[in-house]
Design a protein around this motif. Structure first.
Motif, short mmCIF file in Angstrom:
data_model
loop_
_atom_site.label_atom_id
_atom_site.label_comp_id
_atom_site.label_asym_id
_atom_site.label_seq_id
_atom_site.Cartn_x
_atom_site.Cartn_y
_atom_site.Cartn_z
N ASN A 78 -10.07 -10.79 14.76
CA ASN A 78 -9.56 -10.94 16.10
C ASN A 78 -10.51 -11.71 16.97
OD1 ASN A 78 -6.87 -9.55 15.71
ND2 ASN A 78 -7.93 -7.83 16.02
N PHE A 79 -10.23 -12.74 17.80
CA PHE A 79 -11.00 -13.39 18.64
C PHE A 79 -12.17 -14.36 18.34
CE2 PHE A 79 -9.06 -9.66 20.70
CZ PHE A 79 -8.10 -10.33 21.89
N CYS A 80 -12.04 -14.72 17.13
CA CYS A 80 -13.17 -15.57 16.47
C CYS A 80 -12.73 -16.84 17.00
CB CYS A 80 -13.21 -15.77 15.04
SG CYS A 80 -13.80 -14.20 14.35
N GLY A 97 -16.29 -10.62 11.30
CA GLY A 97 -16.01 -9.35 12.44
C GLY A 97 -15.22 -10.20 13.51
N GLU A 98 -14.80 -9.12 14.44
CA GLU A 98 -14.20 -9.58 15.57
C GLU A 98 -15.21 -10.48 16.41
OE1 GLU A 98 -12.36 -6.35 17.64
OE2 GLU A 98 -10.50 -6.58 16.37
N ASN A 99 -14.61 -11.46 16.99
CA ASN A 99 -15.52 -12.09 18.26
C ASN A 99 -16.51 -13.00 17.75
OD1 ASN A 99 -15.17 -13.07 21.09
ND2 ASN A 99 -16.99 -11.61 21.38
N VAL A 100 -16.66 -13.71 16.48
CA VAL A 100 -17.53 -14.09 15.79
C VAL A 100 -17.53 -15.72 16.32
CG1 VAL A 100 -18.68 -15.28 13.74
CG2 VAL A 100 -18.03 -12.88 13.81
N LYS A 131 -21.70 -18.50 0.61
CA LYS A 131 -20.33 -17.50 0.26
C LYS A 131 -20.60 -16.37 0.23
CE LYS A 131 -21.48 -18.22 -4.84
NZ LYS A 131 -21.38 -18.76 -5.79
N ASN A 132 -19.70 -15.06 0.13
CA ASN A 132 -19.74 -13.83 0.13
C ASN A 132 -20.70 -13.21 1.28
OD1 ASN A 132 -18.35 -13.78 -2.25
ND2 ASN A 132 -20.26 -14.59 -3.32
N CYS A 133 -20.52 -13.87 2.49
CA CYS A 133 -21.21 -13.28 3.69
C CYS A 133 -20.28 -12.31 4.47
CB CYS A 133 -21.69 -14.61 4.37
SG CYS A 133 -22.98 -15.40 3.49
N TRP A 134 -20.85 -11.62 5.29
CA TRP A 134 -20.42 -10.98 6.12
C TRP A 134 -21.01 -10.89 7.61
CZ3 TRP A 134 -20.82 -4.66 6.43
CH2 TRP A 134 -20.07 -4.21 7.48
N LEU A 135 -20.45 -11.46 8.72
CA LEU A 135 -20.91 -11.57 9.97
C LEU A 135 -20.12 -10.65 10.72
CD1 LEU A 135 -21.25 -14.55 8.35
CD2 LEU A 135 -21.08 -15.56 10.78
N GLY A 136 -20.79 -9.67 11.39
CA GLY A 136 -20.36 -8.33 12.13
C GLY A 136 -19.71 -8.98 13.46
N SER A 137 -19.10 -7.88 14.11
CA SER A 137 -18.67 -8.31 15.30
C SER A 137 -19.35 -9.09 16.45
CB SER A 137 -18.10 -7.06 15.96
OG SER A 137 -17.00 -6.62 15.14
N ASN A 138 -19.18 -9.94 17.20
CA ASN A 138 -19.82 -10.49 18.24
C ASN A 138 -21.34 -11.24 18.14
OD1 ASN A 138 -18.22 -9.33 20.41
ND2 ASN A 138 -18.87 -7.41 20.02
N VAL A 139 -21.32 -11.67 16.68
CA VAL A 139 -22.28 -12.43 15.93
C VAL A 139 -21.96 -13.88 16.85
CG1 VAL A 139 -23.34 -14.04 13.88
CG2 VAL A 139 -22.68 -11.27 14.09
N ALA A 155 -23.87 -6.78 13.78
CA ALA A 155 -23.07 -6.91 14.82
C ALA A 155 -24.06 -7.29 16.08
CB ALA A 155 -22.43 -5.67 15.18
N GLY A 156 -23.62 -8.29 17.00
CA GLY A 156 -24.25 -8.83 18.14
C GLY A 156 -25.46 -9.77 17.94
#
Length: 181
Positions: A78-80, A97-100, A131-139, A155-156
């Motif tokens: 949500n909110f990316c 994650g949310e808001n990236v 590839k295969n990355c994870w960006l946490g919320s608010n990045v 995150a953040g």
């Protein structure tokens, strides 16, 4: 019941925005509610892979002469927001994650004779996320950044310089990933 009908119509409209641009190729995508796609008629290319999922309130802008590539299996929560004036590439199986937020540009400014920020002129540089990355919320990822494969961005974080493959970034500290647990 009415809200479900309106949500379905909004999804169809946003899919039509993606499909009607002749420089856009789409795989199978799933979109949530209240997403917003703004595509210049003169963009260079938008390519979205298969099994891509956009949750709710996603905002994607691709301007004139810009390129956006989203690989297979990408998930945006949500909110990316993706703001593409130059080039943004997101590798397969990457999770947001949310808001990236992704920005491949900055407003131009002058400091002499007085400080002034332009509201319509920009400096740009490509963003590449492996590839295969994870960006946490608010990045937030800023222009000119490359993030290697198999990275976790906590995150953040605000990412303003390159991140090598197999790295975990937490509070701006880079840690090499030996294994993901």
């Amino acid at each position: 019941m009415l809200h479900l009908i309106l949500e379905k119509l909004q999804r169809k409209h946003q899919l039509s925005v993606l499909k009607k641009n002749h420089n856009t190729t789409l795989g199978s995508i799933k979109i949530g509610i209240n997403n917003h796609f703004i595509l210049s008629e003169k963009l260079e290319r938008v390519a979205i892979g298969t099994a891509v999922s956009f949750r709710n309130y996603i905002h994607i802008v691709v301007e004139k002469n810009a390129k956006l590539t989203i690989g297979d299996g990408v998930f945006m929560n949500n909110f990316c927001s993706v703001n593409c004036l130059d080039s943004i590439s997101i590798g397969e199986n990457t999770l947001f994650g949310e808001n990236v937020k992704l920005y491949d540009h900055n407003h131009l400014y002058t400091a002499v004779p007085e400080f002034k920020v332009s509201n319509s002129d920009f400096s740009t540089a490509p963003i590449k996320i492996g590839k295969n990355c994870w960006l946490g919320s608010n990045v937030t990822v800023l222009k000119g950044v490359s993030i290697g494969d198999n990275c976790i961005i906590g995150a953040g974080c605000t990412i303003f310089k390159d991140i090598p493959s197999n790295t975990k970034v937490i509070n701006q500290q880079q840690l090499i990933l030996n294994s993901v647990s």
